[in-house]
Scaffold this motif. Sequence first.
Motif, PDB file in Angstrom:
ATOM      1  N   SER A  60      -4.728 -15.483  39.911  1.00  0.00           N
ATOM      2  CA  SER A  60      -5.379 -14.555  40.859  1.00  0.00           C
ATOM      3  C   SER A  60      -6.291 -13.686  39.936  1.00  0.00           C
ATOM      4  O   SER A  60      -5.799 -12.673  39.141  1.00  0.00           O
ATOM      5  N   LEU A  61      -7.496 -13.440  40.297  1.00  0.00           N
ATOM      6  CA  LEU A  61      -8.404 -12.502  39.597  1.00  0.00           C
ATOM      7  C   LEU A  61      -7.968 -10.949  40.097  1.00  0.00           C
ATOM      8  O   LEU A  61      -7.709 -10.135  38.963  1.00  0.00           O
ATOM      9  N   PRO A  62      -7.685 -10.802  41.236  1.00  0.00           N
ATOM     10  CA  PRO A  62      -7.365  -9.205  41.603  1.00  0.00           C
ATOM     11  C   PRO A  62      -5.947  -8.987  40.680  1.00  0.00           C
ATOM     12  O   PRO A  62      -5.795  -7.874  40.286  1.00  0.00           O
ATOM     13  N   ARG A  63      -5.152  -9.893  40.731  1.00  0.00           N
ATOM     14  CA  ARG A  63      -3.889  -9.455  39.895  1.00  0.00           C
ATOM     15  C   ARG A  63      -4.033  -9.184  38.544  1.00  0.00           C
ATOM     16  O   ARG A  63      -3.582  -8.771  37.750  1.00  0.00           O
ATOM     17  N   LEU A  64      -5.046 -10.060  38.024  1.00  0.00           N
ATOM     18  CA  LEU A  64      -5.241  -9.862  36.428  1.00  0.00           C
ATOM     19  C   LEU A  64      -6.179  -8.756  36.353  1.00  0.00           C
ATOM     20  O   LEU A  64      -5.739  -7.620  35.381  1.00  0.00           O
ATOM     21  N   LEU A  65      -6.689  -8.001  37.137  1.00  0.00           N
ATOM     22  CA  LEU A  65      -7.611  -6.774  37.237  1.00  0.00           C
ATOM     23  C   LEU A  65      -6.383  -5.535  37.282  1.00  0.00           C
ATOM     24  O   LEU A  65      -6.502  -4.545  36.625  1.00  0.00           O
ATOM     25  N   ARG A  66      -5.501  -5.921  38.044  1.00  0.00           N
ATOM     26  CA  ARG A  66      -4.313  -4.727  38.367  1.00  0.00           C
ATOM     27  C   ARG A  66      -3.518  -4.921  37.019  1.00  0.00           C
ATOM     28  O   ARG A  66      -3.158  -3.622  36.706  1.00  0.00           O
ATOM     29  N   TYR A  67      -3.257  -5.980  36.268  1.00  0.00           N
ATOM     30  CA  TYR A  67      -2.503  -6.171  35.122  1.00  0.00           C
ATOM     31  C   TYR A  67      -3.240  -5.300  33.758  1.00  0.00           C
ATOM     32  O   TYR A  67      -2.684  -4.761  33.090  1.00  0.00           O
ATOM     33  N   THR A 120       4.157 -12.945  35.607  1.00  0.00           N
ATOM     34  CA  THR A 120       3.626 -11.825  34.805  1.00  0.00           C
ATOM     35  C   THR A 120       2.886 -11.057  35.787  1.00  0.00           C
ATOM     36  O   THR A 120       2.883  -9.832  36.196  1.00  0.00           O
ATOM     37  N   LEU A 121       1.781 -11.645  36.338  1.00  0.00           N
ATOM     38  CA  LEU A 121       0.711 -11.195  37.121  1.00  0.00           C
ATOM     39  C   LEU A 121       1.330 -10.415  38.533  1.00  0.00           C
ATOM     40  O   LEU A 121       0.852  -9.805  39.257  1.00  0.00           O
ATOM     41  N   SER A 122       2.394 -11.403  39.004  1.00  0.00           N
ATOM     42  CA  SER A 122       2.965 -10.998  40.205  1.00  0.00           C
ATOM     43  C   SER A 122       3.999  -9.846  39.978  1.00  0.00           C
ATOM     44  O   SER A 122       4.710  -9.234  41.115  1.00  0.00           O
ATOM     45  N   GLY A 123       4.315  -9.488  38.649  1.00  0.00           N
ATOM     46  CA  GLY A 123       5.042  -8.463  38.512  1.00  0.00           C
ATOM     47  C   GLY A 123       6.639  -8.858  38.360  1.00  0.00           C
ATOM     48  O   GLY A 123       7.453  -7.731  38.167  1.00  0.00           O
ATOM     49  N   ARG A 124       6.796 -10.082  38.375  1.00  0.00           N
ATOM     50  CA  ARG A 124       8.394 -10.535  38.153  1.00  0.00           C
ATOM     51  C   ARG A 124       8.615 -10.521  36.692  1.00  0.00           C
ATOM     52  O   ARG A 124       9.901 -10.627  36.184  1.00  0.00           O
ATOM     53  N   GLU A 125       7.469 -10.454  35.759  1.00  0.00           N
ATOM     54  CA  GLU A 125       8.063 -10.734  34.357  1.00  0.00           C
ATOM     55  C   GLU A 125       6.803 -10.016  33.705  1.00  0.00           C
ATOM     56  O   GLU A 125       5.654 -10.050  33.980  1.00  0.00           O
ATOM     57  N   THR A 126       7.308  -8.779  32.895  1.00  0.00           N
ATOM     58  CA  THR A 126       6.099  -7.999  32.095  1.00  0.00           C
ATOM     59  C   THR A 126       6.139  -7.954  30.777  1.00  0.00           C
ATOM     60  O   THR A 126       5.246  -7.524  29.950  1.00  0.00           O
ATOM     61  N   LYS A 128      -5.397  -2.838  34.311  1.00  0.00           N
ATOM     62  CA  LYS A 128      -5.859  -1.719  34.894  1.00  0.00           C
ATOM     63  C   LYS A 128      -6.007  -0.400  33.927  1.00  0.00           C
ATOM     64  O   LYS A 128      -7.218   0.342  33.944  1.00  0.00           O
ATOM     65  N   ASP A 129      -5.132  -0.334  32.999  1.00  0.00           N
ATOM     66  CA  ASP A 129      -4.861   0.826  32.300  1.00  0.00           C
ATOM     67  C   ASP A 129      -6.166   0.677  31.133  1.00  0.00           C
ATOM     68  O   ASP A 129      -7.056   1.674  30.789  1.00  0.00           O
ATOM     69  N   GLU A 130      -6.382  -0.576  30.767  1.00  0.00           N
ATOM     70  CA  GLU A 130      -7.393  -0.898  29.706  1.00  0.00           C
ATOM     71  C   GLU A 130      -8.821  -0.782  30.219  1.00  0.00           C
ATOM     72  O   GLU A 130      -9.823  -0.242  29.904  1.00  0.00           O
ATOM     73  N   LEU A 131      -9.066  -1.217  31.637  1.00  0.00           N
ATOM     74  CA  LEU A 131     -10.322  -0.808  32.224  1.00  0.00           C
ATOM     75  C   LEU A 131     -10.750   0.376  32.592  1.00  0.00           C
ATOM     76  O   LEU A 131     -11.830   0.744  32.289  1.00  0.00           O
ATOM     77  N   LEU A 132      -9.610   1.272  32.744  1.00  0.00           N
ATOM     78  CA  LEU A 132     -10.026   2.719  32.825  1.00  0.00           C
ATOM     79  C   LEU A 132     -10.555   3.517  31.861  1.00  0.00           C
ATOM     80  O   LEU A 132     -11.246   4.258  31.712  1.00  0.00           O
ATOM     81  N   VAL A 133      -9.741   2.937  30.585  1.00  0.00           N
ATOM     82  CA  VAL A 133     -10.002   3.572  29.276  1.00  0.00           C
ATOM     83  C   VAL A 133     -11.539   3.029  28.947  1.00  0.00           C
ATOM     84  O   VAL A 133     -12.123   3.877  28.468  1.00  0.00           O
TER      85      VAL A 133
END
Length: 435
Positions: free
Chosen positions: A262-269, A427-433, A271-276
């Motif tokens: 999922s692209l939206p989940r990748l963007l959320r993953y 990982t993208l679903s938040g079950r594993e980071t 998000k820190d780097e995109l904002l920087v």
Amino acid sequence: MSEAAAALPVRPPAARKWLGQLYVQVLIAMALGIAIGIAAPGFAVQLKPFADGFIKLIKMLLAPIIFGTIIVGIAQMGSLKEVGRIGFNALLYFEILSTIALAVGLIVANLLQPGAGMHVDPGTLDGAAASAFTARAAHEPGITGFLLGIIPDSFAGAFTAGSMLQVILLAVLLGIAASGMGSRVERTVALVEDFTALMFRVVGLVMRLAPIGAGAGMAFTIGKYGVGTLWSLGHLLLALYLTSILFVVVVLGLVMRIVGLSLPRLLRYLKDELLVVLGTCSTEAVLPQVMDKLERLGVSRPVVGLVLPAGYTFNTDGTCIYLTMAALFIAQATDTPLDIGHQIILLGVLLLTSKGSAGVAGAGFVALAATVSTIPSIPVAGLVLLLGVDRFLNEARAVTNLIGNSVATIAVARWEGELDLDRARATLSGRETSA
């Protein structure tokens, strides 16, 4: 507990956790930067060294991290044929996606006509303001010079020159050599791996300064160029941002769908780097962090080490969109007619000049200057029209470049069977980071 202590306000744990998130801190810092830029532009401009200092701190760590990651990855892979195939497929992907990005920018610029109606007389423009960029573009090496430039003058020169491709070349050669020596270099490879892990730990420390770098960068941008410049060329800004979003959602979204993620989940993953990147206008500022995150996502180390750094040179999707739209904007604003033949020539020139723009702020404008300089029908003086808003345009192209290269690394890994798809989905679903 005393009554006085009990009377003190206690911040809720949820609020502490929320404020502890890097992306929240960066957002707050960027908002403060915008406010400072509007309220005290003179002071805001003086904050630029804080943004530059943060980027320099990250850049000093890039070479050893890329160097170590590639050596360990290739040495552990063992198959030189596999390394060559990964490199070839990555370059093939880069060329296809870059061409699509150029074509999308060209089509949208023709449809939206962002420069139409301005009727700017090129003779009234002060070309001296853009002369520094055109002069720098004139000294850019040709294809032969670019290829020879990949070879460092010395071993240490690859690190002191700051050339990512030179570091990649040395690392690939050493990795290939190590892969053929077997157990004799196991301790050396392990030492390089430990050193690389240490560098990533240093990056984690430096990234704590990301809110300062992003906030200072945003303050400088608003203070230097002012909000008024956004309105003066708002049509171009809106067209570029909409086109970049369209490319990310449709083209890169399709790639991710083919991959099975999922692209939206990748963007959320990310998000820190995109904002920087949005705050600093530099994709290099987050390269180590993105490499680490993609590896934790399930992409094999050799693919991360080879594809992501190379993509910073050969797969600048956002810059490609910007180059076509900006070139056509100048032509439209100065009432310069460009028929289909001229635009095909422009596209061909951009296939060359779009390569080699690294993730440094301002590199895209130099590539634009090089492009316009080779198309006689487009007035070079028209570059002046973009100087005031280039920093705002750079935000869109830098973020798009980062997303494009992250997707490219995942796609090539999937193509090569070097992606743990189940781990990536978890990982993208938040079950594993973490690994």
